[in-house]
Design an enzyme around this catalytic site. Structure first.
Site, PDB file in Angstrom:
ATOM      1  N   LYS A 199     -13.791 -10.419  13.918  1.00 22.99           N
ATOM      2  CA  LYS A 199     -14.966 -11.303  13.943  1.00 22.99           C
ATOM      3  C   LYS A 199     -15.624 -11.342  12.559  1.00 22.99           C
ATOM      4  O   LYS A 199     -15.373 -10.479  11.716  1.00 22.99           O
ATOM      5  CB  LYS A 199     -15.955 -10.798  14.995  1.00 22.99           C
ATOM      6  CG  LYS A 199     -16.490  -9.391  14.722  1.00 22.99           C
ATOM      7  CD  LYS A 199     -17.179  -8.794  15.951  1.00 22.99           C
ATOM      8  CE  LYS A 199     -17.696  -7.394  15.649  1.00 22.99           C
ATOM      9  NZ  LYS A 199     -18.171  -6.705  16.848  1.00 22.99           N
ATOM     10  N   TYR A 248     -38.383  -8.721 -11.526  1.00 20.83           N
ATOM     11  CA  TYR A 248     -39.493  -9.265 -10.734  1.00 20.83           C
ATOM     12  C   TYR A 248     -40.438  -8.148 -10.292  1.00 20.83           C
ATOM     13  O   TYR A 248     -40.000  -7.075  -9.890  1.00 20.83           O
ATOM     14  CB  TYR A 248     -38.951  -9.938  -9.480  1.00 20.83           C
ATOM     15  CG  TYR A 248     -38.337 -11.300  -9.732  1.00 20.83           C
ATOM     16  CD1 TYR A 248     -39.070 -12.318 -10.331  1.00 20.83           C
ATOM     17  CD2 TYR A 248     -37.034 -11.563  -9.328  1.00 20.83           C
ATOM     18  CE1 TYR A 248     -38.503 -13.569 -10.541  1.00 20.83           C
ATOM     19  CE2 TYR A 248     -36.463 -12.801  -9.522  1.00 20.83           C
ATOM     20  CZ  TYR A 248     -37.209 -13.807 -10.137  1.00 20.83           C
ATOM     21  OH  TYR A 248     -36.647 -15.031 -10.327  1.00 20.83           O
TER      22      TYR A 248
HETATM   23  C1  LIG Z   1     -17.597  -5.468  17.009  1.00 23.05           C
HETATM   24  C2  LIG Z   1     -17.041  -4.972  18.292  1.00 23.05           C
HETATM   25  C3  LIG Z   1     -15.967  -4.067  18.309  1.00 23.05           C
HETATM   26  C4  LIG Z   1     -15.453  -3.390  17.059  1.00 23.05           C
HETATM   27  O1  LIG Z   1     -16.351  -2.354  16.735  1.00 23.05           O
HETATM   28  P1  LIG Z   1     -16.129  -1.401  15.475  1.00 23.05           P
HETATM   29  O2  LIG Z   1     -17.248  -0.425  15.602  1.00 23.05           O
HETATM   30  O3  LIG Z   1     -16.240  -2.272  14.284  1.00 23.05           O
HETATM   31  O4  LIG Z   1     -14.791  -0.782  15.602  1.00 23.05           O
HETATM   32  C5  LIG Z   1     -15.399  -3.753  19.535  1.00 23.05           C
HETATM   33  N1  LIG Z   1     -15.885  -4.274  20.681  1.00 23.05           N
HETATM   34  C6  LIG Z   1     -16.939  -5.119  20.705  1.00 23.05           C
HETATM   35  C7  LIG Z   1     -17.413  -5.647  22.004  1.00 23.05           C
HETATM   36  C8  LIG Z   1     -17.558  -5.486  19.520  1.00 23.05           C
HETATM   37  O5  LIG Z   1     -18.619  -6.300  19.549  1.00 23.05           O
END
Ligand SMILES: *Cc1c(COP(=O)(O)O)cnc(C)c1O
Length: 386
Positions: A48, A275
């Site tokens: 993702k 800044y």
């Molecule tokens: C993002 C996610 C993962 C992966 O998690 P990591 O901690 O990056 O290994 C697995 N399952 C779900 C439902 C997620 O949202």
């Protein structure tokens, strides 16, 4: 329309910073996790958010070549992009974790994307779509076991089980749940979630005998075999972030980030920098400004106390991180290391993603997913193209 003259400069010369992604390290992390999760567990990869900011296509091609057969996206559009990259490939499962928004069911079916169904409404709509179109489409059903984020509550699950129409017409591939505190092995919620999951899975199997279980993310894999279930879903560990923050990192670093120095200056008398004039450079200090700022994923709060490296020399951030620029105090760095084309290493062998996250008051996940779009990106070695 006027013809645009061809560019005569190289992209790496035009960009302000370079992100190198080590695809061999990514593949090695896949193998490390695969070994850890064991032969009985069908491990996939969570890709993702553009593969946690590293670039979906090269990451997916590398993982596929390493043996990955299940890819998890969050949104439908990410699933469609996965389908575009991977083609029809019948042996691959593409899972969309947020499931179908109303009206998107047809696109899931047409592109063979497997939805995760988390609410009674999603289940009802998916059932209705399957019945109306006379199709059997696999899905995952998510139950909440203690995180209170996504998934059917215990009561909703029970009601659907008791209703003869509840799960009718569904072809669930797996029951899924997500761990809330897997990075903290001693936390009692881990065992509570696992036990609830095991019990709900046993109940679900009364209706669907062959349904699989999916519980572990990266950190979950390191909690031991009792958490692996049938389908593991690691993300962040593949990309080199430590899934066991209380112990040494078992993963290999994947990312290196270096920013180009635009200007070096010496301040004659003590003077403020940046800044808000929050930082005072001392008499005779040497400052280097790089072509990278918070629009490129540096966390603005990093300015207070952060540092990077020139060769082996630690250089503190001087003043606030701006949108496109950040200044460092390079007083200790010889001029010979600051000539034209010199770079400051933000992430690399001397400072990991986890180190940078700690200094920035955040976690490695946020550092990676905030990585900017303006870098020159180099993939090492070049990704497989088939
Ligand atoms: C993002 C996610 C993962 C992966 O998690 P990591 O901690 O990056 O290994 C697995 N399952 C779900 C439902 C997620 O949202």
């Amino acid at each position: 329309m006027a013809h645009a003259p061809p560019l005569t400069s190289r992209p790496e010369d035009r960009s302000g910073a370079e992100l190198a992604v080590d695809l061999a390290a990514l593949a090695e992390n896949w193998r490390i996790l695969k070994k850890k999760s064991g032969p009985a567990c069908d491990m996939g990869a969570v890709v993702k958010a553009d593969a946690y900011g590293l670039g979906l296509e090269p990451v997916v091609r590398t993982l596929k070549a390493a043996g990955c057969r299940t890819f998890y996206a969050a949104h439908l559009d990410e699933g469609l992009e996965l389908r575009r990259i991977l083609g029809a490939a019948a042996d691959l499962r593409l899972v969309v974790m947020h499931g179908p928004n109303p009206g998107t069911e047809r696109d899931f079916a047409a592109h063979r994307l497997i939805p995760v169904l988390s609410t009674p409404a999603q289940i009802k709509a998916w059932r209705g779509f399957a019945a109306a179109n006379d199709v059997l489409m696999e899905s995952l059903v998510q139950v909440d076991t203690g995180m209170n984020r996504l998934g059917l509550t215990a009561a909703e699950f029970r009601a659907l089980m008791d209703d003869p129409d509840g799960f009718a017409g569904l072809t669930p591939l797996a029951l899924m749940s997500h761990l809330a505190v897997a990075e903290t092995p001693a936390h009692p919620l881990n065992a509570e979630q696992r036990d609830r999951f095991t019990s709900i899975l046993a109940t679900f199997r009364l209706k669907f005998a062959d349904v699989k279980g999916s519980l572990a993310n990266s950190a979950g894999i390191f909690l031991g075999a009792a958490y692996h279930s049938d389908f593991a879903r690691p993300g962040v560990a593949l990309y080199g972030v430590n899934p066991t923050p209380e112990a040494a990192n078992p993963m290999i670093p994947v990312v290196r980030l270096r920013a180009k120095i635009l200007q070096v200056r010496r301040v004659d008398a003590a003077a403020p920098v940046g800044y808000g004039a929050t930082f005072l450079a001392r008499d005779g200090a040497k400052l280097a400004t790089v072509s990278m700022g918070y629009a490129d994923g540096l966390i603005r709060a990093w300015g207070a106390g952060g540092h990077a490296f020139v060769d082996d020399i630690k250089v503190p951030v001087a003043g606030r991180v701006s949108m496109d620029l950040t200044t460092f105090d390079v007083s200790n760095v010889p001029d010979s290391s600051l000539g034209p084309g010199a770079m400051i290493e933000i992430i690399g062998s001397r400072q990991t993603v986890d180190d940078l996250a700690r200094e920035s008051g955040t976690i490695g996940y946020e550092i990676l997913t905030a990585l900017g779009r303006r870098y020159h990106r180099r993939y090492l070695p070049a990704p497989q193209t088939k």
